[in-house]
Design a protein around this motif. Structure first.
Motif, PDB file in Angstrom:
ATOM      1  N   GLU A 132       0.828  -1.203   0.000  1.00  0.00           N
ATOM      2  CA  GLU A 132       0.000   0.000   0.000  1.00  0.00           C
ATOM      3  C   GLU A 132       0.863   1.255   0.000  1.00  0.00           C
ATOM      4  O   GLU A 132       0.555   2.230  -0.700  1.00  0.00           O
ATOM      5  N   ARG A 133       1.959   1.247   0.772  1.00  0.00           N
ATOM      6  CA  ARG A 133       2.854   2.411   0.816  1.00  0.00           C
ATOM      7  C   ARG A 133       3.494   2.676  -0.541  1.00  0.00           C
ATOM      8  O   ARG A 133       3.688   3.826  -0.942  1.00  0.00           O
ATOM      9  N   LEU A 134       3.814   1.610  -1.272  1.00  0.00           N
ATOM     10  CA  LEU A 134       4.368   1.732  -2.615  1.00  0.00           C
ATOM     11  C   LEU A 134       3.382   2.473  -3.524  1.00  0.00           C
ATOM     12  O   LEU A 134       3.756   3.392  -4.270  1.00  0.00           O
ATOM     13  N   PHE A 135       2.127   2.097  -3.433  1.00  0.00           N
ATOM     14  CA  PHE A 135       1.046   2.696  -4.226  1.00  0.00           C
ATOM     15  C   PHE A 135       0.841   4.152  -3.795  1.00  0.00           C
ATOM     16  O   PHE A 135       0.763   5.061  -4.639  1.00  0.00           O
ATOM     17  N   LEU A 139       1.245   7.750  -5.953  1.00  0.00           N
ATOM     18  CA  LEU A 139       0.150   8.716  -6.026  1.00  0.00           C
ATOM     19  C   LEU A 139       0.596  10.085  -5.511  1.00  0.00           C
ATOM     20  O   LEU A 139       0.320  11.118  -6.137  1.00  0.00           O
ATOM     21  N   GLU A 140       1.279  10.113  -4.384  1.00  0.00           N
ATOM     22  CA  GLU A 140       1.734  11.389  -3.822  1.00  0.00           C
ATOM     23  C   GLU A 140       2.723  12.080  -4.762  1.00  0.00           C
ATOM     24  O   GLU A 140       2.724  13.308  -4.883  1.00  0.00           O
ATOM     25  N   ARG A 141       3.551  11.295  -5.426  1.00  0.00           N
ATOM     26  CA  ARG A 141       4.491  11.879  -6.395  1.00  0.00           C
ATOM     27  C   ARG A 141       3.722  12.510  -7.559  1.00  0.00           C
ATOM     28  O   ARG A 141       4.029  13.621  -7.996  1.00  0.00           O
ATOM     29  N   PRO A 155      -4.898  10.463  -0.143  1.00  0.00           N
ATOM     30  CA  PRO A 155      -4.248   9.446  -0.964  1.00  0.00           C
ATOM     31  C   PRO A 155      -4.457   8.026  -0.435  1.00  0.00           C
ATOM     32  O   PRO A 155      -4.670   7.093  -1.210  1.00  0.00           O
ATOM     33  N   LYS A 156      -4.411   7.861   0.871  1.00  0.00           N
ATOM     34  CA  LYS A 156      -4.577   6.519   1.440  1.00  0.00           C
ATOM     35  C   LYS A 156      -5.970   5.957   1.153  1.00  0.00           C
ATOM     36  O   LYS A 156      -6.120   4.782   0.820  1.00  0.00           O
ATOM     37  N   VAL A 157      -7.001   6.804   1.275  1.00  0.00           N
ATOM     38  CA  VAL A 157      -8.363   6.345   0.985  1.00  0.00           C
ATOM     39  C   VAL A 157      -8.497   5.999  -0.494  1.00  0.00           C
ATOM     40  O   VAL A 157      -9.101   4.988  -0.858  1.00  0.00           O
ATOM     41  N   TYR A 158      -7.902   6.835  -1.357  1.00  0.00           N
ATOM     42  CA  TYR A 158      -7.945   6.554  -2.799  1.00  0.00           C
ATOM     43  C   TYR A 158      -7.296   5.202  -3.108  1.00  0.00           C
ATOM     44  O   TYR A 158      -7.850   4.390  -3.856  1.00  0.00           O
TER      45      TYR A 158
END
Length: 197
Positions: A132-135, A139-141, A155-158
């Motif tokens: 999940e952190r990889l994803f 997304l944050e980038r 971002p985490k919910v997405y």
């Protein structure tokens, strides 16, 4: 000589794991016996116990293999992507393909998690969070590079929404249906990233 023996043992363990996942997905973890697994694998029960001491150990191996493979595939996917948005689309696509091509395996992982030994449940969660952190990082980038994109959620919910959508494919995907796993992956990748462009 040792390498051949180790390789043969690893192949046999992998085969037993694959057979176990298929039986667990059909009958359920609790309803499956080690006798059934041994018979399906063409092994005597003592030989099976040489490779796996219990059903729980088999279940842990299934989870470990899936999580390790998912993380390795995810890391490779992100590294090979031309942009952060491509990484997100490709993560979604590859997750759909993996889920559709390993339906029995994913059914076990999503429906038998409560059967994991308590002391190992936290380890499973930790490894899942690594994916999940990889994803989330991809997304944050993308969001940092494109400040005009405004997500109506964190971002985490997405990411959890996307993973929930793609992981659920194990329930409804049919190989005889109109889309191959790769086609379905592209479709979901496009649909789920529409808010990012």
């Amino acid at each position: 000589m040792t390498e051949t023996v180790t390789s043969r043992a690893d192949l046999r363990r992998a085969r037993v794991t694959e057979i176990s996942a298929e039986i667990f997905s059909r009958r359920g973890f609790r309803a499956t016996s080690m006798n059934e697994i041994a018979a399906a694998a063409g092994l005597s029960k003592p030989t099976l116990y040489h490779y796996f001491r219990s059903k729980e150990e088999l279940l842990v191996r299934i989870y470990s293999d899936v999580l390790d493979e998912s993380l390795t595939l995810g890391q490779r996917t992100v590294a090979d992507a031309a942009s952060a948005l491509d990484a997100i689309r490709d993560l979604i696509r590859s997750r759909v393909v993996y889920t559709c091509e390993h339906q029995a395996l994913l059914k076990v992982c999503f429906e038998e998690e409560h059967e994991l030994p308590t002391e190992l449940a936290e380890e499973v969660l930790r490894r899942r969070r690594a994916f999940e952190r990889l994803f989330v990082a991809a997304l944050e980038r993308h969001l940092a590079e494109h400040p005009e994109v405004q997500l109506p959620m964190t971002p985490k919910v997405y990411v959890n929404m996307c993973l929930g959508a793609v992981n659920w494919c194990y329930k409804w995907y049919r190989p005889a249906g109109p889309s191959s796993p790769h086609e379905l992956g592209r479709q979901l990748g496009t649909a789920l990233t529409a808010a990012l462009v």
